[in-house]
Design an enzyme around this catalytic site. Structure first.
Site, PDB file in Angstrom:
ATOM      1  CE1 TYR A  14      -3.870  -2.165   0.135  1.00 51.96           C
ATOM      2  CE2 TYR A  14      -2.781  -3.232   1.985  1.00 51.96           C
ATOM      3  CZ  TYR A  14      -3.778  -3.212   1.025  1.00 51.96           C
ATOM      4  OH  TYR A  14      -4.680  -4.245   0.952  1.00 51.96           O
ATOM      5  CG  HIS A  19      -7.235   4.603   1.175  1.00 54.72           C
ATOM      6  ND1 HIS A  19      -8.031   5.725   1.264  1.00 54.72           N
ATOM      7  CD2 HIS A  19      -7.993   3.591   1.685  1.00 54.72           C
ATOM      8  CE1 HIS A  19      -9.205   5.402   1.796  1.00 54.72           C
ATOM      9  NE2 HIS A  19      -9.201   4.117   2.065  1.00 54.72           N
ATOM     10  CE1 TYR A  64      -3.688  -3.952   5.578  1.00 58.50           C
ATOM     11  CE2 TYR A  64      -3.787  -5.077   7.704  1.00 58.50           C
ATOM     12  CZ  TYR A  64      -3.215  -4.925   6.445  1.00 58.50           C
ATOM     13  OH  TYR A  64      -2.170  -5.718   6.066  1.00 58.50           O
ATOM     14  CG  ASN A  66     -12.180  -0.004   5.871  1.00 59.72           C
ATOM     15  OD1 ASN A  66     -11.711   1.021   5.384  1.00 59.72           O
ATOM     16  ND2 ASN A  66     -12.771  -0.921   5.131  1.00 59.72           N
ATOM     17  CG  ASN A 113     -15.265   2.877   4.643  1.00 61.36           C
ATOM     18  OD1 ASN A 113     -16.383   3.353   4.851  1.00 61.36           O
ATOM     19  ND2 ASN A 113     -15.021   2.083   3.631  1.00 61.36           N
TER      20      ASN A 113
END
Length: 196
Positions: A14, A19, A64, A66, A113
Site C-alpha cells: 500500500y 489512501h 488497516y 477501516n 471509512n
C-alpha cells in the site's frame, strides 16, 4: 500534547497509494523534525517529538484504514488528550484536486471509512482534520481500486508539494494559528499559467 495521526494501510503493497497520503505526511513531518515513528503502541507506530513548541505524538495506525478508530481511540484515551482540541487527523479526499488541502474543525465522514471508524470510537465528529486531495475517481472506476492505486509521476510531484503544504499547515495549527491556516490553505490553488 497533540496527537497527529495520518491514516493509511500498513504493509509494503500500500506504500505510495492514494489512501496512504496520511502516512506520507507523517513521514514528511518525521523527517523534518527528526522524530522516529518506530515505537509500537495501541496497534500503531508512534513517535514523540516537538513541533512549533508543542509536544506531539506522530501516529500511523497499523489496523488497516477501516479500523483506524480502534488505534486512535485507544491513544486518545491513554494520553488523555482532548480530541476536540488536541487531535489532528490527516487523510485522503477524492473530492479535492490532487495535492489540494482542506482544513476542518469537524464534520461528517463524507464516505471515508477511516474517518467513519474514528467518529464511531470517539463518539464525536468534532476533531481537527487536514484532508489532502487525491483527485476525483474517473468514471467507471471502482472507488476502492482507485484509492488503493498509485499516482502518476506528474501527480506524485503535485502530492510532494501537497505534503510540504500539509506540514506547514500542521505547524500553523500547533502554533495556535488555525484560522490563519484555513485562510491560507483552504483556497483553491490557481492553475499554473502556461509558459509561452
Amino acid at each position: 500534547m497533540f496527537i497527529i495521526a495520518g491514516l493509511g494501510n500498513p504493509t509494503l503493497q500500500y506504500r505510495g497509494t492514494r489512501h496512504n497520503v496520511g502516512f506520507d505526511v507523517i513521514d514528511t513531518l518525521a523527517d523534518k523534525y527528526n522524530i522516529a515513528v518506530e515505537t509500537r503502541k495501541s496497534r500503531a507506530l508512534i513517535g514523540k517529538g516537538i513541533i512549533a513548541g508543542q509536544k506531539v505524538l506522530l501516529v500511523k495506525p497499523q489496523t488497516y484504514m477501516n479500523l483506524s478508530g480502534e488505534s486512535i481511540g485507544e491513544l486518545v484515551s491513554y494520553y488523555k488528550v482532548d480530541e476536540e482540541q488536541e487531535l489532528l487527523v490527516i487523510y485522503d479526499d477524492v473530492s479535492l484536486d490532487v495535492g489540494q488541502l482542506r482544513i476542518r474543525r469537524k464534520g461528517s465522514a463524507g464516505g471515508h471509512n477511516g474517518i467513519k471508524d474514528i467518529i464511531r470510537h470517539l463518539g464525536t465528529d468534532v476533531f481537527l482534520r487536514i484532508k489532502i486531495g487525491v483527485g476525483e475517481k474517473p468514471k467507471g472506476y471502482d472507488l476502492a481500486d482507485y484509492v488503493l492505486g498509485h499516482f502518476s509521476r506528474e501527480e506524485r510531484e503535485m502530492m510532494e508539494e501537497g505534503y510540504q503544504k500539509a506540514a506547514e499547515a500542521v505547524e500553523m495549527i500547533l502554533a495556535g494559528e488555525l484560522d490563519e491556516a484555513m485562510n491560507v490553505f483552504n483556497r483553491k490553488a490557481k492553475p499554473k499559467e502556461a509558459i509561452e
